[in-house]
Design an enzyme around this catalytic site. Structure first.
Site, mmCIF file in Angstrom:
data_model
loop_
_atom_site.group_PDB
_atom_site.id
_atom_site.type_symbol
_atom_site.label_atom_id
_atom_site.label_comp_id
_atom_site.label_asym_id
_atom_site.label_seq_id
_atom_site.Cartn_x
_atom_site.Cartn_y
_atom_site.Cartn_z
ATOM 1 C CB CYS A 2 -0.897 0.007 1.225
ATOM 2 S SG CYS A 2 -1.959 -1.447 1.359
ATOM 3 N NE ARG A 27 5.311 2.200 -2.092
ATOM 4 C CZ ARG A 27 5.660 1.975 -0.824
ATOM 5 N NH1 ARG A 27 4.946 1.179 -0.075
ATOM 6 N NH2 ARG A 27 6.724 2.548 -0.308
ATOM 7 C CD1 TRP A 74 -1.141 -4.255 -2.859
ATOM 8 C CD2 TRP A 74 -2.561 -5.612 -3.902
ATOM 9 N NE1 TRP A 74 -0.579 -4.572 -4.073
ATOM 10 C CE2 TRP A 74 -1.444 -5.407 -4.737
ATOM 11 C CE3 TRP A 74 -3.598 -6.430 -4.362
ATOM 12 C CZ2 TRP A 74 -1.317 -6.003 -5.979
ATOM 13 C CZ3 TRP A 74 -3.473 -7.023 -5.609
ATOM 14 C CH2 TRP A 74 -2.344 -6.810 -6.399
ATOM 15 C CG ASN A 98 0.956 1.941 3.751
ATOM 16 O OD1 ASN A 98 -0.118 2.064 3.176
ATOM 17 N ND2 ASN A 98 2.060 2.527 3.317
ATOM 18 N N GLY A 99 -0.149 -1.477 6.590
ATOM 19 C CA GLY A 99 0.193 -2.409 7.661
ATOM 20 C C GLY A 99 -1.009 -3.160 8.172
ATOM 21 C CD GLU A 479 17.425 -17.565 1.847
ATOM 22 O OE1 GLU A 479 17.414 -16.357 1.572
ATOM 23 O OE2 GLU A 479 17.616 -18.451 0.987
ATOM 24 C CE LYS A 483 18.905 -13.867 0.632
ATOM 25 N NZ LYS A 483 18.962 -14.983 -0.294
ATOM 26 C CD GLU A 486 22.075 -15.419 -2.937
ATOM 27 O OE1 GLU A 486 21.442 -15.656 -3.964
ATOM 28 O OE2 GLU A 486 21.553 -14.926 -1.912
ATOM 29 C CG HIS A 502 25.499 -38.540 10.688
ATOM 30 N ND1 HIS A 502 25.529 -39.910 10.773
ATOM 31 C CD2 HIS A 502 24.538 -38.121 11.553
ATOM 32 C CE1 HIS A 502 24.615 -40.322 11.642
ATOM 33 N NE2 HIS A 502 23.996 -39.250 12.126
ATOM 34 C CE LYS A 604 15.448 -9.719 -7.180
ATOM 35 N NZ LYS A 604 15.801 -10.029 -5.773
#
Length: 609
Positions: A2, A27, A74, A98-99, A479, A483, A486, A502, A604
């Site tokens: 929003c 947005r 939204w 917003n939120g 993940e 990061k 990357e 192991h 990207k």
């Protein structure tokens, strides 16, 4: 995402508000509106659909005023109709928001009992009536807003008009960004500086918990304790690339800090707060009849899918198979009749994932794309789309796209479990309520940014780093390692903590940081992970430990660093625990001097196999 824009000046603001909203169209939104003060009274124009519809409405029914607020929204649930569009207003107060307000049901009942009548299905309207209530009690506007803010739980940015006060425009933020623009005898408010770009080059940002009072002469900032504070005014170049970073050095940092807002935006598209339920967009197949789910993705999106595998199998009791897209077709997978295939991609154009989608369609599978780009190839070719409302993500290393993917997948898991009869209404409400807390808790996690920056000094000197977790935290460990690799170019690996003995334990010595993701839970996974930490420390390993207050207290004497995370339902923990590993990777990369937003050799969107 929003969007908010606000202006207090000496000329008609309606055209400027609409122009500002157009700059926020990137947005995404499905309704828009503006409100101004005319002869002391609040006047509004709202419209479903695109800003062109709002513009046409304003041309048909002009709206005057030199102070006003505007919003792109939204829909939270149900139709994106005019009644639910912002600004929301009473006779004395107009608000854009917003939120998400977590405790709106409690506040709504309290206000209804006090005689307040509600006209929309949104959580935002409680803010209007709360401020109005305090004004009726005789509080002046600034104090009425301050008292109201202290009653709100969640993540939010607000723009507020008070009837009769042409000299006043109020803003506030908690977990959702808000910028102030300085003009010549006029002041501006915006979700980001891009909305204000043609109006001013002088920008300040609200800190977490701040409220700001704008007048024609300038801005007065108040912190969370209602004490006046100074916020730095910065000169910006009128460049979308530069302004788009806001107050941050890199796009990646900006996108990390946008997560409370975009998680809330994404959740609101499927979460009905009045019912405590999840409503997915219409699907052209029966969820209750799905015998098996196949998840296909690449990179970070794959790890989001791995979390979903745990969620779906545990909640819905439906078997889940997950594959890296580049391997999926070539192993000739066995697909169940009537099965459902989920494809996760930020861009919706990833070549391997798109090829897998086409394979599944050819094999008669139902297909659903989880994408951030509703016009992408995957979105167009799938049977249905579950959109992540992350907004544009410029940094190559995915951050907010990942947590919004997790948010969508959490909603999907609840909906599937409910359709299958694996959970009852009460369980759905509990899980949905836990999700509603995430935007606010995400803001709390971001408050550890400075501490995590200090820890990055330790990690930046390492050649190798290990990440450990169990259950859904295993996916977050993977993940986190990705990061770090990357953007800092440090070798890092994620492991299931139970696999330490192991093989990986042979790597442990005093030079290898070990990052442990270990939320406390009901499955004794924490106890087992704590045991792995003890084994690591006994071999000289230096542990960075992320857990809730109970876990940190237990491990504070063992870990080199321990960061307390919010105590939440274990179901939503993966969304929150993704954030500190993003921050750790970011600050480490900054210290290493790498190109954070465009790391070497990476793109990207990978559009070739």
């Amino acid at each position: 995402m929003c969007g908010i824009v606000g202006i207090i000046g000496r000329k008609d603001v309606a055209p400027l508000l609409i122009d500002g909203l157009r700059r926020l169209e990137y947005r995404g939104y499905d309704s828009a509106g503006i409100a101004t003060l005319v002869n002391g009274s609040i006047d509004r124009r709202r419209a479903e659909g695109k800003i062109a519809n709002l513009d046409a409405r304003v041309r048909e029914q002009p709206i005057d005023g030199t102070v006003g607020i505007g919003h792109t929204r939204w829909a939270t649930h149900g139709r994106p109709n005019e009644a639910n569009a912002h600004p929301h207003a009473s006779a004395r107060v107009a608000v854009v928001h917003n939120g998400i307000i977590e405790n709106f049901q409690e506040l709504k009942k309290e206000l209804q009992d006090a005689g307040r009548a509600f006209e929309s299905d949104t959580d935002t309207e409680v803010v209007v009536h709360l401020i109005h209530h305090h004004l009726d009690q005789g509080l002046p506007p600034v104090e009425a807003v301050q008292h109201s803010l202290k009653r709100l739980n969640g993540a939010f940015a607000l723009g507020i008009l008070i009837a009769g006060r042409h000299d006043l425009l109020i803003g506030a933020r908690m977990g959702s960004p808000l910028a102030v623009g300085y003009g010549d005898g006029e002041m501006f408010l915006g979700s980001d500086a891009l909305a204000l770009a043609p109006l001013t080059q002088r920008i300040a940002y609200l800190d977490e918990g701040d409220m700001v009072v704008l007048t024609l002469e300038g801005a007065t900032f108040y912190d969370a304790d209602d004490q006046p504070v100074a916020r730095e005014v910065r000169q910006t170049a009128l460049s979308g690339a530069l302004i788009g970073k806001g107050e941050h050095r890199h796009f990646m940092a900006k996108e990390i800090f946008e997560q409370p807002q975009v998680i809330g935006d994404t959740l609101n598209a499927m979460y009905n707060p009045a019912q405590g339920s999840i409503t997915l967009p219409d699907l052209p197949f029966d969820l209750a009849a799905v015998p098996k789910v196949t998840i296909v993705a690449c990179g970070t999106s794959y790890y989001a899918g791995l979390v979903a595998k745990y969620w779906i199998e545990r909640l819905a009791r439906v078997p889940v198979e997950i594959d890296v897209a580049s391997e999926f077709r070539y192993r000739r997978p066995v697909l169940a009749d009537g099965g459902l295939a989920l494809f996760i991609s930020q861009s919706g154009e990833t070549a391997d994932t798109l090829a897998a989608l086409r394979h599944c369609k050819a094999e008669g599978q139902h297909t659903v794309a989880i994408v951030n780009s509703p016009e992408s190839s995957m979105a167009r070719e799938s049977d249905a789309v579950l959109q992540t409302l992350a907004g544009p993500e410029i940094g190559v290393a995915s951050t907010k796209a990942f947590t919004t993917q997790l948010t969508v997948l959490a909603c999907f898991s609840i909906a599937l479990a409910r359709a299958k009869g694996a959970i009852d209404r009460k369980a759905e409400q509990a899980l949905s309520g836990a999700l509603a807390e995430v935007p606010g808790r995400a803001a709390e996690v971001l408050a550890h940014d400075e501490r995590i920056r200090d820890i990055a000094q330790f990690v930046a000197d390492a050649r190798d780093v290990l990440y450990l977790g169990r259950g859904t935290s295993y996916a977050i460990a993977l993940e986190g390692a990705l990061k770090l690799k990357e953007i800092s170019y440090i070798h890092a690996e994620g492991y299931a903590a139970g696999e330490m003995k192991h093989g990986p334990i042979a790597l442990i010595d005093e030079t290898v940081p070990v990052i442990v993701i270990a939320p406390d839970d009901e499955d004794e996974l924490f106890e087992k992970t704590a045991s792995n930490v003890q084994e690591t420390v006994a071999r000289g390993g230096k542990v960075v430990f992320f857990s809730d207050a109970h876990g940190v207290e237990r491990m504070s004497e063992t870990a080199l660093y321990a960061i307390p995370m919010p105590t939440v339902n274990p179901f939503v923990a993966p969304i929150l625990y993704a954030i500190p590993v993003q921050l750790l990777a970011y600050h480490t990369a900054v210290l290493k001097g790498t190109d954070v937003d465009q790391p070497r050799n990476l793109a990207k969107s990978v559009t070739v196999e």
